[in-house]
Design a protein around this motif. Sequence first.
Motif, PDB file in Angstrom:
ATOM      1  N   UNK A 665       0.821  -1.214   0.000  1.00  0.00           N
ATOM      2  CA  UNK A 665       0.000   0.000   0.000  1.00  0.00           C
ATOM      3  C   UNK A 665       0.858   1.268   0.000  1.00  0.00           C
ATOM      4  N   UNK A 666       2.012   1.183   0.637  1.00  0.00           N
ATOM      5  CA  UNK A 666       2.826   2.387   0.853  1.00  0.00           C
ATOM      6  C   UNK A 666       3.448   2.933  -0.421  1.00  0.00           C
ATOM      7  N   UNK A 667       3.510   2.142  -1.468  1.00  0.00           N
ATOM      8  CA  UNK A 667       4.092   2.640  -2.716  1.00  0.00           C
ATOM      9  C   UNK A 667       3.394   3.924  -3.141  1.00  0.00           C
ATOM     10  N   UNK A 668       4.184   4.911  -3.616  1.00  0.00           N
ATOM     11  CA  UNK A 668       3.585   6.147  -4.089  1.00  0.00           C
ATOM     12  C   UNK A 668       2.785   5.892  -5.354  1.00  0.00           C
ATOM     13  N   UNK A 669       1.608   6.534  -5.445  1.00  0.00           N
ATOM     14  CA  UNK A 669       0.781   6.359  -6.639  1.00  0.00           C
ATOM     15  C   UNK A 669       0.335   7.725  -7.123  1.00  0.00           C
ATOM     16  N   UNK A 670       0.463   7.929  -8.417  1.00  0.00           N
ATOM     17  CA  UNK A 670       0.074   9.214  -8.991  1.00  0.00           C
ATOM     18  C   UNK A 670      -0.796   8.947 -10.216  1.00  0.00           C
ATOM     19  N   UNK A 671      -1.950   9.577 -10.236  1.00  0.00           N
ATOM     20  CA  UNK A 671      -2.800   9.497 -11.418  1.00  0.00           C
ATOM     21  C   UNK A 671      -2.333  10.543 -12.420  1.00  0.00           C
ATOM     22  N   UNK A 672      -2.065  10.097 -13.648  1.00  0.00           N
ATOM     23  CA  UNK A 672      -1.644  11.013 -14.705  1.00  0.00           C
ATOM     24  C   UNK A 672      -2.726  10.966 -15.770  1.00  0.00           C
ATOM     25  N   UNK A 673      -3.387  12.103 -15.988  1.00  0.00           N
ATOM     26  CA  UNK A 673      -4.531  12.098 -16.898  1.00  0.00           C
ATOM     27  C   UNK A 673      -4.451  13.251 -17.880  1.00  0.00           C
ATOM     28  N   UNK A 674      -4.946  13.009 -19.080  1.00  0.00           N
ATOM     29  CA  UNK A 674      -5.000  14.074 -20.077  1.00  0.00           C
ATOM     30  C   UNK A 674      -4.499  13.603 -21.413  1.00  0.00           C
ATOM     31  N   UNK A 675      -4.859  14.324 -22.482  1.00  0.00           N
ATOM     32  CA  UNK A 675      -4.466  13.908 -23.833  1.00  0.00           C
ATOM     33  C   UNK A 675      -2.958  13.864 -24.038  1.00  0.00           C
ATOM     34  N   UNK A 729       8.256   4.307  -2.092  1.00  0.00           N
ATOM     35  CA  UNK A 729       7.601   4.867  -0.909  1.00  0.00           C
ATOM     36  C   UNK A 729       8.256   6.183  -0.516  1.00  0.00           C
ATOM     37  N   UNK A 730       9.592   6.210  -0.541  1.00  0.00           N
ATOM     38  CA  UNK A 730      10.317   7.369  -0.025  1.00  0.00           C
ATOM     39  C   UNK A 730      10.192   8.594  -0.928  1.00  0.00           C
ATOM     40  N   UNK A 731      10.121   8.388  -2.259  1.00  0.00           N
ATOM     41  CA  UNK A 731      10.199   9.519  -3.189  1.00  0.00           C
ATOM     42  C   UNK A 731       8.823  10.022  -3.646  1.00  0.00           C
ATOM     43  N   UNK A 732       7.745   9.469  -3.096  1.00  0.00           N
ATOM     44  CA  UNK A 732       6.416   9.789  -3.616  1.00  0.00           C
ATOM     45  C   UNK A 732       6.153  11.297  -3.678  1.00  0.00           C
ATOM     46  N   UNK A 733       6.462  12.000  -2.599  1.00  0.00           N
ATOM     47  CA  UNK A 733       6.155  13.435  -2.555  1.00  0.00           C
ATOM     48  C   UNK A 733       7.049  14.213  -3.527  1.00  0.00           C
ATOM     49  N   UNK A 734       8.326  13.824  -3.595  1.00  0.00           N
ATOM     50  CA  UNK A 734       9.252  14.540  -4.479  1.00  0.00           C
ATOM     51  C   UNK A 734       8.885  14.361  -5.941  1.00  0.00           C
ATOM     52  N   UNK A 735       8.458  13.150  -6.299  1.00  0.00           N
ATOM     53  CA  UNK A 735       8.110  12.901  -7.700  1.00  0.00           C
ATOM     54  C   UNK A 735       6.905  13.740  -8.106  1.00  0.00           C
ATOM     55  N   UNK A 736       5.926  13.845  -7.224  1.00  0.00           N
ATOM     56  CA  UNK A 736       4.748  14.650  -7.553  1.00  0.00           C
ATOM     57  C   UNK A 736       5.155  16.118  -7.779  1.00  0.00           C
ATOM     58  N   UNK A 737       5.975  16.653  -6.871  1.00  0.00           N
ATOM     59  CA  UNK A 737       6.453  18.033  -7.021  1.00  0.00           C
ATOM     60  C   UNK A 737       7.225  18.228  -8.326  1.00  0.00           C
ATOM     61  N   UNK A 738       8.022  17.216  -8.644  1.00  0.00           N
ATOM     62  CA  UNK A 738       8.835  17.213  -9.854  1.00  0.00           C
ATOM     63  C   UNK A 738       7.932  17.303 -11.094  1.00  0.00           C
TER      64      UNK A 738
END
Lengths: 998, 89
Positions: A665-675, A729-738
């Motif tokens: 569950x702890x793995x970072x997850x990001x929804x990427x949406x759009x054309x 898990x560790x980089x989830x927040x940084x990747x989103x900011x990136x």
Amino acid sequence: MTQAFRIENGGLINRDKKLSFKFNGKTYFGYEGDTLASALLANGVHLVGRSFKYHRPRGFFGAGVDEPYAVVQLYRNGETEPNIKATEQELFEGLEAKSVNCWPNVNFDIGAINNFLKIFLPAGFYYKTFMWPKSFWYRIYEPFIRKAAGLGVASTKHDKERYEHKYEYCDLLIAGSGPSGLAGAYAAAKNGAKVILAEDKPRFGGSLLTSDVNIGNQSGKDWAEGIIAELKTMPNVVVKNRSQIFGYYDHNMLVMSEKVSDHLPSTKKYHPNKRLWYIRAKEVLISSGSIERPIVFGNNDTPGVMLSSAAKEYLKVYGVLVGRKPLVFTNNDSGYETAIEFKKHGVDPVVLDSRKNAESEIIDEAKNLGINIKNSYVVVAAQGYKKVKSADIASISEDKKQLGKIENIQCDCICVSGFWTPTIHLASQSGNKTKFKEEIDAFVPGQSKQNEITLGAANGIFSLDETLKTSFKAGSELSKKITEKDNEIAIPNVVEKKSSQHDKFWCVPLPKGKNYKRFLDFQNDVAVSDVEIALREGYRSIEHVKRYTTLGMATDQGKTSNLNGLQLVSEIENKVVPAVGHTTFRPPYTPVSIGAIVGREVGKHSKPTRKSPMHEWHEKNNAVFVDAGVWLRPRYYKKGNENLFEASKREAKNVRANVGVCDVTTLGKIDVKGPDAAELLNRVYTNAWLKLPVGKARYGVMLREDGIVMDDGTTTRISENHYHMTTTTAQAANVLSHLEYYLQLVWPELNVNVVSTTEQWAGAAIAGPKSRDLLKKLFPNSDVSNEGLPFMGYMEGDLFGVKARIFRISFSGELAYEVNVESDYGNFMWEKIIEAGEEFNIQPYGTEALSTLRIEMGHVAGSELDGRTIPFDNALEGLVSKKKDFIGKRSLQRSAFTAEDRQRIVGVVPLDKQTSIPEGSHLVKDDKAPLPNPKLGHISASCWSVEYDNPFSLAILKDGKNMIGQKLFAMSPLKNKVIPVEIVSSHYVDPKGERVRS
Amino acid sequence: MLYINCPHCGMRSQNEFSYGGDASVKRPELNKEVTDQEWDNFVYNRKSIRGKHLELWQHISGCRQWIKVERDTATHEIFRTFKADEEVA
Ligand SMILES: [Zn+2]
């Protein structure tokens, strides 16, 4: 014990409530409303400690925040706190305090020998000593100073008190509740402004509590009480006592420490000990008043020598006589006010006034009372060791250079007044450029830098009438700007006695043949002679003189010493005081408990703890948890007496042999949406993404612009314009900011949205040769065969009525799947997996087994992607596209990154196949080589291979590509280990990757 | 602590933001040949300006928007703030 120095009536203490307390083991009594200082003085105790450097006896010098001497170690409710000023600590039943700076006790102190070896510790002692042979420092000076110096002992126990932080916003913040603060607060409050009024003492009113004035036909004290009572009823006003504003920071942010519980025997349930307020104020009124300054004379540190205003406060607020034969030494009218108070209580003071003649209403009153006044007289030196017994006094010439014949008069205290120093700390901290005000020989605030105004005595205004008028006006005008209301306030009539001009005299010359110590800084034992030495040795800047002599560097921050120090430097240097300038005022104004600064952010509160929806199941099944970023993850599930090693080996083996399930569950997850989602991925990841079909996952590596690997993970195309990205898990927040950085600033033309969905999905990794059999049972209506759901395939499924996402991805290197359901169904999913898996011998596995599985497969993780490695180093260069551009690609051309012998991941096996290699060990060619032994690489991760039943490690090794088969040594000086090893391929198990595709 | 006017949310304390460096740095276009020097200037070389400085901040505990802040690095005075796509005149 009787309170022999307590007067019959008077004072603001509660005589109905008698309190007992202990000082240095002896029991005394005081009253509710006392401070520790006033209670001790009521009992005739003047000796409270020893000085910092010379260990001279120390008494009380002030009655509040300015106190330089009376610092004690406090014991309260099983806890101890150092650096407590007895003049600030309120008395409570059962209080215990001890002297500091003395050993074995305050009456017989071995360190006092320093007093007779003054040559030992002159100005610059610490600096000079450092230059001596180093061995001297360690063997002789350091242990000696350690024992002798210090202002108490910090507790080594966990602090059981609670501290809180609070954020507040207001229109006007008012620092200090004396006449100016009350007037300013009242006017602003009447205009409807949101007001916070802060007072560091328990009682509001400041100087009005002790001065003999009349405001609007009431005594000053009654007027203050009336104003406070009214302010407290107003909903737009917060009134806080025991609250010190100690720092003025950028953009009108001020910080206040509120002592919630220090005046109580123990902290009430659910109450904090202290509360730290961060206050953002639109306007700040600084009404911090002024502090009386001493006149410097011989032995002026003897217990019984104190500020005249303090003596008056002890009498008027606490009903305590600091002596029965007082000598008042003054250069202005304030000393007379103290003398008058003594006289009114039946004590005959003698007043020495350095002025030849002075006339005012106050002096007239003193004369009418028959007080003995000697003009053009000074105290040359105090006599007595642990307490003033008498004073050497003399007449002084008009130029203040010649002393007359020395006489000795009996006295038991010397009350000194050398006029008043405005408390400009807060204004100065805010960036205000202070200016020197000639008429009062002191600095006052000048041009405001932030939205602050300084009022009353803090601004060098000592007339009550003027103070009230200007303060009402300031409060009214500033609030009017904010609230646009203008409620006229009638300014009350003021009756105060006029005073005469003070005498700019601050230091009594030494009589011929005498070598008295004349102290400037009472807490750090800095005498006139020390500053003279510093200047003789060439120190010129006041900042350097301060550091060389330690003048003003003690915990009292030189509240009583700074100006006299400046006077001395200006006199010797033949400069005016403003040309010498003052040292920088820095926060905090008074010492603040570390606990208050830390607040609740201790232990588990230092960061939030995240738990997966399956956490309770893990707990019930004997999981041992480990911190993973902000998450708690099962490290292993303990069976019987198993240790970490045994349990993780069992769990990993079961994955290789049967099937295991791991909470991911702890793995970072990001929804990427759009054309343009595919285009974004194509630019962010090193590999190609434009042709990934719907229903397929792909492993990707992303770099920073400097070419270093930032993160890795799989991303799945859920539908045409919708991708599900996973991060570590560790980089989830940084990747989103990136991603947000590139979308918002660099490529705003891309039509893509990203949002974190980490908490929205619960994840379970099902791994092992029997995982497909299990999956078939879980999703009987889905085709999860190798053809229906091939490696890196994705499909949606129905998990007993719950919508699930099924990914065929593998971190363990086995045939494996990852199932996601919405978080609320996480536990349901988990229990179904365990239930259905029983027939396949399913076992849950933790992060330790997960590590073992990935290490022996040569899969990289955080220990390899450590912010120093590029794709090549991790054997990921196959994922670096040559055709397209992406973030960080250009940096990969750097010569260091393309060097022939570039570092690269390898496998490491100990030659004895027995000894585990500590992580972090260095790899060297020759274990006997002289230090520094050239390092070829380091061990990044170690495990016990369950496949081969021997230790196996991964390492990042220089020229790793050509090192396979080489024999090296793994050295760990920390663990004192040298292990002969062989370098092997990092893909130790299933190098062709057949299992994941099976 | 700074008090920053987020153009999307209003005045907020500094601890809601994270710092993002010099806002004047422009990433070279994708697929464009750049010299080592140009690339180094983009990745590594920064001026340490004393005085007025246009910098990036992300309102990380708020709207998550990257914004531009014109700030005096010596006095901390903030003159103006801009949305990411706003022209800085
Ligand atoms: Zn915002």
